[in-house]
Design a protein around this motif. Structure first.
Motif, PDB file in Angstrom:
ATOM      1  N   HIS A 317       3.640  -9.586   7.592  1.00 52.04           N
ATOM      2  CA  HIS A 317       3.591  -8.148   7.314  1.00 52.04           C
ATOM      3  C   HIS A 317       2.212  -7.530   7.521  1.00 52.04           C
ATOM      4  CE1 HIS A 317       7.663  -8.227   5.574  1.00 52.04           C
ATOM      5  NE2 HIS A 317       7.314  -9.392   5.064  1.00 52.04           N
ATOM      6  N   SER A 318       1.205  -8.333   7.819  1.00 52.04           N
ATOM      7  CA  SER A 318      -0.154  -7.805   7.974  1.00 52.04           C
ATOM      8  C   SER A 318      -0.266  -7.025   9.279  1.00 52.04           C
ATOM      9  CB  SER A 318      -1.173  -8.947   7.962  1.00 52.04           C
ATOM     10  OG  SER A 318      -1.137  -9.623   6.727  1.00 52.04           O
ATOM     11  N   GLU A 319      -0.461  -5.706   9.156  1.00 51.41           N
ATOM     12  CA  GLU A 319      -0.512  -4.832  10.320  1.00 51.41           C
ATOM     13  C   GLU A 319      -1.899  -4.273  10.595  1.00 51.41           C
ATOM     14  OE1 GLU A 319       2.362  -1.781   9.698  1.00 51.41           O
ATOM     15  OE2 GLU A 319       4.085  -3.133   9.917  1.00 51.41           O
ATOM     16  N   GLU A 320      -2.747  -4.125   9.564  1.00 49.65           N
ATOM     17  CA  GLU A 320      -4.074  -3.543   9.747  1.00 49.65           C
ATOM     18  C   GLU A 320      -5.128  -4.420   9.075  1.00 49.65           C
ATOM     19  OE1 GLU A 320      -4.432   0.539   8.673  1.00 49.65           O
ATOM     20  OE2 GLU A 320      -2.407   1.046   9.383  1.00 49.65           O
ATOM     21  N   ILE A 321      -6.186  -4.740   9.823  1.00 47.27           N
ATOM     22  CA  ILE A 321      -7.301  -5.513   9.290  1.00 47.27           C
ATOM     23  C   ILE A 321      -8.592  -4.803   9.673  1.00 47.27           C
ATOM     24  CG2 ILE A 321      -8.572  -7.693   9.379  1.00 47.27           C
ATOM     25  CD1 ILE A 321      -5.944  -9.103   9.987  1.00 47.27           C
ATOM     26  N   GLU A 322      -9.440  -4.551   8.680  1.00 46.35           N
ATOM     27  CA  GLU A 322     -10.751  -3.940   8.933  1.00 46.35           C
ATOM     28  C   GLU A 322     -11.837  -4.840   8.370  1.00 46.35           C
ATOM     29  OE1 GLU A 322     -13.157  -0.222   7.135  1.00 46.35           O
ATOM     30  OE2 GLU A 322     -11.411   0.355   8.337  1.00 46.35           O
ATOM     31  N   PHE A 323     -12.851  -5.103   9.177  1.00 46.79           N
ATOM     32  CA  PHE A 323     -13.917  -6.018   8.813  1.00 46.79           C
ATOM     33  C   PHE A 323     -15.233  -5.268   8.988  1.00 46.79           C
ATOM     34  CE2 PHE A 323     -14.963 -10.825   9.183  1.00 46.79           C
ATOM     35  CZ  PHE A 323     -16.017 -10.660   8.298  1.00 46.79           C
ATOM     36  N   SER A 324     -15.825  -4.762   7.889  1.00 48.40           N
ATOM     37  CA  SER A 324     -17.114  -4.079   7.971  1.00 48.40           C
ATOM     38  C   SER A 324     -18.234  -5.038   7.582  1.00 48.40           C
ATOM     39  CB  SER A 324     -17.129  -2.849   7.059  1.00 48.40           C
ATOM     40  OG  SER A 324     -16.907  -3.213   5.718  1.00 48.40           O
ATOM     41  N   SER A 345       2.229  -9.797  13.093  1.00 42.15           N
ATOM     42  CA  SER A 345       2.641  -8.395  13.186  1.00 42.15           C
ATOM     43  C   SER A 345       1.450  -7.451  13.309  1.00 42.15           C
ATOM     44  CB  SER A 345       3.472  -8.000  11.956  1.00 42.15           C
ATOM     45  OG  SER A 345       4.647  -8.787  11.858  1.00 42.15           O
ATOM     46  N   LEU A 346       0.279  -8.009  13.575  1.00 46.23           N
ATOM     47  CA  LEU A 346      -0.943  -7.214  13.601  1.00 46.23           C
ATOM     48  C   LEU A 346      -0.890  -6.126  14.669  1.00 46.23           C
ATOM     49  CD1 LEU A 346      -3.781  -7.004  12.315  1.00 46.23           C
ATOM     50  CD2 LEU A 346      -4.612  -8.442  14.190  1.00 46.23           C
ATOM     51  N   LYS A 347      -1.246  -4.888  14.260  1.00 49.24           N
ATOM     52  CA  LYS A 347      -1.280  -3.756  15.182  1.00 49.24           C
ATOM     53  C   LYS A 347      -2.705  -3.285  15.460  1.00 49.24           C
ATOM     54  CE  LYS A 347       3.260  -1.952  13.839  1.00 49.24           C
ATOM     55  NZ  LYS A 347       3.995  -0.782  13.247  1.00 49.24           N
ATOM     56  N   HIS A 348      -3.570  -3.320  14.440  1.00 44.94           N
ATOM     57  CA  HIS A 348      -4.934  -2.824  14.598  1.00 44.94           C
ATOM     58  C   HIS A 348      -5.909  -3.775  13.915  1.00 44.94           C
ATOM     59  CE1 HIS A 348      -3.239   1.036  15.879  1.00 44.94           C
ATOM     60  NE2 HIS A 348      -2.442   0.951  14.831  1.00 44.94           N
ATOM     61  N   MET A 349      -7.006  -4.099  14.605  1.00 41.98           N
ATOM     62  CA  MET A 349      -8.124  -4.789  13.981  1.00 41.98           C
ATOM     63  C   MET A 349      -9.397  -4.012  14.307  1.00 41.98           C
ATOM     64  SD  MET A 349      -9.686  -8.653  14.389  1.00 41.98           S
ATOM     65  CE  MET A 349      -8.547  -9.436  13.252  1.00 41.98           C
ATOM     66  N   THR A 350     -10.152  -3.672  13.253  1.00 45.72           N
ATOM     67  CA  THR A 350     -11.398  -2.930  13.416  1.00 45.72           C
ATOM     68  C   THR A 350     -12.548  -3.787  12.932  1.00 45.72           C
ATOM     69  OG1 THR A 350     -10.243  -0.829  13.032  1.00 45.72           O
ATOM     70  CG2 THR A 350     -12.645  -0.818  12.843  1.00 45.72           C
ATOM     71  N   LEU A 351     -13.556  -3.990  13.795  1.00 46.61           N
ATOM     72  CA  LEU A 351     -14.755  -4.744  13.449  1.00 46.61           C
ATOM     73  C   LEU A 351     -15.933  -3.774  13.427  1.00 46.61           C
ATOM     74  CD1 LEU A 351     -14.281  -7.904  15.716  1.00 46.61           C
ATOM     75  CD2 LEU A 351     -13.502  -7.541  13.360  1.00 46.61           C
ATOM     76  N   ILE A 352     -16.528  -3.600  12.252  1.00 47.61           N
ATOM     77  CA  ILE A 352     -17.672  -2.703  12.102  1.00 47.61           C
ATOM     78  C   ILE A 352     -18.893  -3.564  11.824  1.00 47.61           C
ATOM     79  CG2 ILE A 352     -18.617  -0.729  10.832  1.00 47.61           C
ATOM     80  CD1 ILE A 352     -15.754  -0.084   9.958  1.00 47.61           C
ATOM     81  N   HIS A 353     -19.773  -3.708  12.824  1.00 45.02           N
ATOM     82  CA  HIS A 353     -20.909  -4.597  12.641  1.00 45.02           C
ATOM     83  C   HIS A 353     -22.117  -3.828  12.141  1.00 45.02           C
ATOM     84  CE1 HIS A 353     -22.943  -3.168  16.293  1.00 45.02           C
ATOM     85  NE2 HIS A 353     -21.776  -3.218  16.884  1.00 45.02           N
TER      86      HIS A 353
END
Length: 398
Positions: A317-324, A345-353
């Motif tokens: 069920h994990s669809e959104e992952i954000e990593f700041s 089921s991942l749709k979006h992954m955001t990596l904020i470095h």
């Protein structure tokens, strides 16, 4: 005739009341002293915020000055409340340097807010350095009843005064900050809040092993409580969990339907892959936010600990992952690839470095690949994007 012409030029009461509604509390009530007509006007304030700026028009940094002004602060708040004629309140807030010496007057303010059917009561005495902290009496809270308005309580730098008369209230959200609580006190507080849905523990002094048990709890925020090393959660309806501070051991006594999880930390003694133990206990998780800039965990001996995680676990069920705070360290890259491989089921992954270091990065995925060479920033990003394409997910790097 002249008087009548002057009356025609005056603004209607409705317009004057509307103007007063935009003024700070002190200014709005001060204007009521101008004339008899103004004194009869109803100040349409649904939110009462009593702090330094509203009462004195400025903020003082010195605690000694605040202590000298406490009597004047109390006098003005009492005066404002006597003039208040509103049918009800949305928010009642006091933010000032006060302690238990002022307990009778603070109790009267809380009783006033309850009588005005306030939806939210906030008492913030963080500026006080007194050891004689205000003891908040839970017995003042209204009992559960149809259409009860009080839903939110926030207490900072207080003690909790619990009694048999304080059993059951109508709170739905409770925020506790800078409080000292043992397990018995916390159990008593939670059990008295029969309809509690959200609990925040912020910079509280708590037991080393803490148990949170509430069948109706839907959200828990655990922020910078340094004394606690282990949390045992018994909350079958928990949907959101936020953690900030030094990493600790987290165990679920029942499997909750968690949908949103936020982890935030800035300390080195934490391995990102240990998050997978929490993920494995949350099969319904939809959104994951990691806010940290860590590299690896070290034991007390200084050696990096080996993290073991399931190779076959799939997060359906994990669809959104954000990593700041993403810096491209080996542990961070391992976790990213692990999540890409298992969040089907991942749709979006955001990596904020936070920043790219001057040297290149060595990274590897223990399940599928292994590189012995160093990858440049471009090679690393290209490899990640290929992983995302193969999974049909969108990758955002900023």
């Amino acid at each position: 005739m002249a008087a009548k012409e002057e009356d025609k030029g005056e603004l209607p009461d409705e317009v004057l009341c509307h103007i007063l509604s935009f003024l700070p509390v002190a200014d709005a009530f001060s204007l009521k002293l101008l004339s008899r007509r103004w004194s009869r006007l109803h100040v349409p304030l649904s939110n009462l915020y009593f702090n330094q700026e509203n009462i004195f028009g400025r903020k003082y940094d010195s605690s000694d000055v605040l202590l000298k002004l406490k009597s004047e602060f109390v006098e003005k708040v009492d005066w404002f409340l006597k003039l208040f004629r509103g049918p009800y309140l949305n928010t009642f807030m006091v933010d000032f340097c006060m302690d238990n010496e002022s307990a009778p007057v603070i109790d009267s303010w809380v009783s006033f807010a309850v009588s005005m059917e306030a939806e939210s009561i906030e008492l913030d005495f963080n500026t006080s350095k007194s050891q004689n902290l205000y003891k908040f009496p839970f017995r003042l809270l209204p009992k559960p009843k149809p259409f009860a308005r009080l839903k939110h309580l926030k207490l900072s730098a207080c003690h909790l005064l619990l009694s048999p008369q304080s059993s059951f209230n109508c709170l739905k959200t409770l925020e506790l900050k800078n409080l000292a609580l043992d397990q018995t006190s916390l159990d008593a507080v939670i059990s008295s809040c029969f309809d509690l849905e959200w609990l925040t523990l912020d910079e509280c002094e708590l037991p080393r092993t803490l148990r949170v048990c509430n069948a109706r709890l839907r959200g828990l925020r655990f922020l910078y409580c340094w004394e606690t090393h282990t949390i045992e959660l018994d909350a079958a309806q928990l949907q959101a969990f936020e953690f900030r501070g030094r990493w600790l051991e987290l165990s679920f006594l029942v499997v909750p339907p968690l949908e949103r999880v936020h982890f935030g930390s800035q300390y080195m003694e934490f391995d990102l892959l240990s998050i997978t133990s929490v993920l494995n206990a949350c099969p319904m998780l939809q959104k994951l936010h990691l806010a940290m800039s860590l590299h690896s965990v070290c034991s007390e001996s200084g050696k990096k600990e080996k993290v073991v995680y399931s190779k076959n676990m799939k997060y359906l069920h994990s669809e959104e992952i954000e990593f700041s705070g993403f810096g491209g360290s080996p542990d961070q890259m391992e976790l990213v690839i692990y999540l890409l491989n298992n969040a089907v089921s991942l749709k979006h992954m955001t990596l904020i470095h936070s920043r790219w270091k001057s040297h290149d990065y060595k990274w590897r995925n223990v399940e599928r690949r292994s590189w012995s060479k160093l990858l440049s920033e471009k090679e690393f990003l290209d490899s990640l994007r290929k992983e995302m394409i193969s999974h049909g997910a969108e990758l955002v790097i900023c």
